[in-house]
Enzyme design. Sequence first.
Site, mmCIF file in Angstrom:
data_model
loop_
_atom_site.group_PDB
_atom_site.id
_atom_site.type_symbol
_atom_site.label_atom_id
_atom_site.label_comp_id
_atom_site.label_asym_id
_atom_site.label_seq_id
_atom_site.Cartn_x
_atom_site.Cartn_y
_atom_site.Cartn_z
ATOM 1 N N PRO A 2 -31.309 34.200 36.245
ATOM 2 C CA PRO A 2 -31.975 33.318 35.289
ATOM 3 C C PRO A 2 -32.337 31.970 35.898
ATOM 4 O O PRO A 2 -31.528 31.343 36.567
ATOM 5 C CB PRO A 2 -30.929 33.120 34.184
ATOM 6 C CG PRO A 2 -29.879 34.124 34.447
ATOM 7 C CD PRO A 2 -29.910 34.423 35.892
ATOM 8 N N GLU A 3 -33.559 31.567 35.667
ATOM 9 C CA GLU A 3 -34.026 30.239 36.068
ATOM 10 C C GLU A 3 -34.252 29.427 34.803
ATOM 11 O O GLU A 3 -33.869 29.856 33.724
ATOM 12 C CB GLU A 3 -35.310 30.392 36.902
ATOM 13 C CG GLU A 3 -35.121 31.347 38.082
ATOM 14 C CD GLU A 3 -36.376 31.574 38.897
ATOM 15 O OE1 GLU A 3 -37.186 30.633 38.996
ATOM 16 O OE2 GLU A 3 -36.548 32.675 39.424
ATOM 17 N N LYS A 61 -30.351 24.628 35.401
ATOM 18 C CA LYS A 61 -30.032 25.996 34.985
ATOM 19 C C LYS A 61 -28.684 26.069 34.277
ATOM 20 O O LYS A 61 -28.116 27.153 34.131
ATOM 21 C CB LYS A 61 -30.030 26.923 36.207
ATOM 22 C CG LYS A 61 -31.382 26.998 36.926
ATOM 23 C CD LYS A 61 -31.316 27.873 38.168
ATOM 24 C CE LYS A 61 -32.532 27.652 39.053
ATOM 25 N NZ LYS A 61 -32.411 28.350 40.349
ATOM 26 N N ARG A 261 -35.049 34.181 51.559
ATOM 27 C CA ARG A 261 -35.398 34.626 50.213
ATOM 28 C C ARG A 261 -36.722 35.375 50.245
ATOM 29 O O ARG A 261 -37.683 34.927 50.890
ATOM 30 C CB ARG A 261 -35.554 33.429 49.261
ATOM 31 C CG ARG A 261 -34.433 32.404 49.311
ATOM 32 C CD ARG A 261 -33.105 32.948 48.840
ATOM 33 N NE ARG A 261 -33.158 33.477 47.490
ATOM 34 C CZ ARG A 261 -33.029 32.744 46.387
ATOM 35 N NH1 ARG A 261 -32.854 31.442 46.467
ATOM 36 N NH2 ARG A 261 -33.081 33.304 45.201
#
Length: 272
Positions: A2-3, A61, A261
Amino acid sequence: MPELPEVQSVVNYLRPIIINQTIASVIHLNDYTKVFETHSTEQLNKQLAGQKITNVWRRGKYIIIDVAYGHLCIHLRMTGQLQEGLGKEDNPKHYTALMGLVNGCEVYFKDYRKFGRIYFFEDIKILENKLGCEPLSLSFTYQYLKEGLQISTGIIKPKLLDQKFIAGLGNIYVDEVLWKSRIHPKKKCNQISAIKTKRLHRSIPEILEKSIKYNGTTIINFSPGNKTKGRFSKHLKVFGKQGSSCYQCESTIKKIFVSQRGTHYCPKCQKL
DNA sequence: GAAAGTGTTGAAAG
DNA sequence: TCTTTCAACACTTT
């Protein structure tokens, strides 16, 4: 996973359920004591049992639950979810914590990879010191972005992922925002033109707000509460689109690795 | 069946 | 200061 938009969706889901309710207890589940980062379960209950929840909000976040003398902060990390009640099809071994309210309601912290953490801070400044600008607030000015990039010698993608610079962006939205701004993920921060910096400044809140409207992005298992899914996945332009053609120019979206990433971009729209 | 990959973060090392 | 590597975990894909 989740961002910012996903966390905001969880906050929106939670607010009507827990605001103005009184906490009965907060406990870890499945012997996973590590879920409480700053306190033991016992210490935490001394702080929280009998306290009324006055507000629920988001910073970066983090989900923040206010009580009179402190703040319960929850970070979902990769796979954390908060939900009211137990899902029948859920595997009970994935639950790491439970907050019980005096009215009988139970909020579960479900987290199959168990990276998610719960913190308690008497002073929210401790969290504040770890986080940069809120991209959806007035403090995220063009000036802030421009100056931040000018003094950075590194490349743009890891800079945007740095929560001390801008709080809330993660791997998905950084890729989306860079594509929209036509900036290559490996571009040096201090070599980004004024026009692209302007585009970046505009794209960040635009994309985040649009995603919040759709309850965030569900790729594998995000849910802002019970059952529902984020519907922004349909609106992603580059993330996970390697091999398909760019919305803007028809050339093929590539996937590379930038600071370990997975990174998706259009080689034609986003030149170094 | 083993290995690599996954949306996060922080620590450690170069 | 910046970048790279790894570790925390469990599940899916290769």
